[in-house]
Design an enzyme around this catalytic site. Structure first.
Site, PDB file in Angstrom:
ATOM      1  CE1 TYR A  27       1.708  -5.882   2.898  1.00 45.01           C
ATOM      2  CE2 TYR A  27       1.167  -8.019   2.419  1.00 45.01           C
ATOM      3  CZ  TYR A  27       2.204  -6.944   2.399  1.00 45.01           C
ATOM      4  OH  TYR A  27       3.125  -6.947   1.441  1.00 45.01           O
ATOM      5  CG  ASN A  78       1.066   1.266   0.792  1.00 48.61           C
ATOM      6  OD1 ASN A  78       1.706   0.858  -0.028  1.00 48.61           O
ATOM      7  ND2 ASN A  78       0.604   0.731   1.781  1.00 48.61           N
ATOM      8  CG  HIS A  84       9.408  -2.204  -3.554  1.00 50.53           C
ATOM      9  ND1 HIS A  84       9.828  -1.382  -2.367  1.00 50.53           N
ATOM     10  CD2 HIS A  84       8.487  -3.090  -3.222  1.00 50.53           C
ATOM     11  CE1 HIS A  84       9.140  -1.679  -1.566  1.00 50.53           C
ATOM     12  NE2 HIS A  84       8.174  -2.535  -1.892  1.00 50.53           N
ATOM     13  CG  ASP A  91       9.718  10.320 -13.891  1.00 55.50           C
ATOM     14  OD1 ASP A  91      10.734  10.564 -12.963  1.00 55.50           O
ATOM     15  OD2 ASP A  91       9.931   9.819 -14.994  1.00 55.50           O
ATOM     16  CG  HIS A 104       5.413   0.837   2.515  1.00 49.74           C
ATOM     17  ND1 HIS A 104       4.974   0.520   1.260  1.00 49.74           N
ATOM     18  CD2 HIS A 104       6.347   1.803   2.215  1.00 49.74           C
ATOM     19  CE1 HIS A 104       5.643   1.261   0.290  1.00 49.74           C
ATOM     20  NE2 HIS A 104       6.371   2.210   0.990  1.00 49.74           N
ATOM     21  CB  SER A 106       4.727  -4.909   5.884  1.00 49.23           C
ATOM     22  OG  SER A 106       5.386  -4.486   4.553  1.00 49.23           O
ATOM     23  NE  ARG A 115       8.323  -7.747   0.293  1.00 45.67           N
ATOM     24  CZ  ARG A 115       7.326  -7.977  -0.575  1.00 45.67           C
ATOM     25  NH1 ARG A 115       6.631  -6.895  -1.129  1.00 45.67           N
ATOM     26  NH2 ARG A 115       7.068  -9.308  -0.786  1.00 45.67           N
TER      27      ARG A 115
HETATM   28  C1  DQA Z   1       3.434  -2.539   0.918  1.00 42.82           C
HETATM   29  C2  DQA Z   1       4.644  -3.309   1.134  1.00 42.82           C
HETATM   30  C3  DQA Z   1       5.222  -3.634  -0.486  1.00 42.82           C
HETATM   31  O1  DQA Z   1       6.282  -4.079  -0.543  1.00 42.82           O
HETATM   32  C4  DQA Z   1       4.213  -4.604  -0.780  1.00 42.82           C
HETATM   33  O2  DQA Z   1       4.347  -4.932  -2.308  1.00 42.82           O
HETATM   34  C5  DQA Z   1       2.647  -4.180  -0.715  1.00 42.82           C
HETATM   35  C6  DQA Z   1       2.330  -3.421   0.423  1.00 42.82           C
HETATM   36  C7  DQA Z   1       2.811  -2.467   2.372  1.00 42.82           C
HETATM   37  O3  DQA Z   1       1.939  -1.699   2.465  1.00 42.82           O
HETATM   38  O4  DQA Z   1       3.437  -2.895   3.210  1.00 42.82           O
HETATM   39  O5  DQA Z   1       1.905  -4.436  -1.789  1.00 42.82           O
HETATM   40  O6  DQA Z   1       3.180  -1.451   0.258  1.00 42.82           O
END
Ligand code: DQA
Length: 152
Positions: A27, A78, A84, A91, A104, A106, A115
């Protein structure tokens, strides 16, 4: 001077309040405040007015989305892990009727299988992942084009 219909709500879900404590390899080690500062600057450069919201409560996140049409013209979302599995958040996003981009930090598509699933499939203009903070700039550019914002 900014144009009308240029407001973007930048929403972060669960665990983003402690972003600086999450795995820096994944991150990047920055705090939510630092991330929001970057997004704020990019938004201004692009002629957008950004507002920010984060919560660890799924219900509060849904309630914010209920209010979003009064607060913003578009959404960057985000939702963290809710992405997921939370049909409730999907909704609520759909209910806004606002153009939205999913971001995201990542690369969720090259991590664990679970994910790869996103409840926002089909609801967002684009899903941008794996670009770190720069992904938010890309998301803002998508919304600038969609909203027809002409720049600061
Ligand atoms: C995330 C990716 C998600 O899978 C994870 O649960 C996060 C961060 C990202 O910004 O990469 O909390 O949303």
């Amino acid at each position: 001077m900014t144009s009308a219909h240029n407001r973007v709500a930048v929403l972060h879900g669960v665990n983003f309040d402690v972003l600086e404590r999450r795995d820096p390899e994944v991150y990047g080690g920055l705090s939510l405040n630092e991330l929001q500062g970057k997004v704020q600057r990019w938004a201004r450069e692009l002629g957008l007015e950004a507002i920010f919201f984060q919560t660890n409560s799924e219900g509060e996140f849904a309630e914010y989305l209920h209010r979003a049409p009064d607060l913003a013209d578009s959404v960057v979302i985000n939702a963290g892990a809710w992405t997921h599995y939370s049909r409730a958040i999907a909704d609520a996003l759909q209910l806004t009727g606002l153009p939205a981009v999913e971001v995201h930090l990542s690369d969720v598509d090259s991590r664990e299988d679970w994910r790869r699933v996103s409840v926002f499939d089909g609801l967002v203009l684009e899903k941008i992942c794996g670009k770190g903070p720069d992904g938010y700039r890309d998301a803002l550019e998508v919304l600038v084009r969609k909203l027809g914002v002409s720049g600061a």
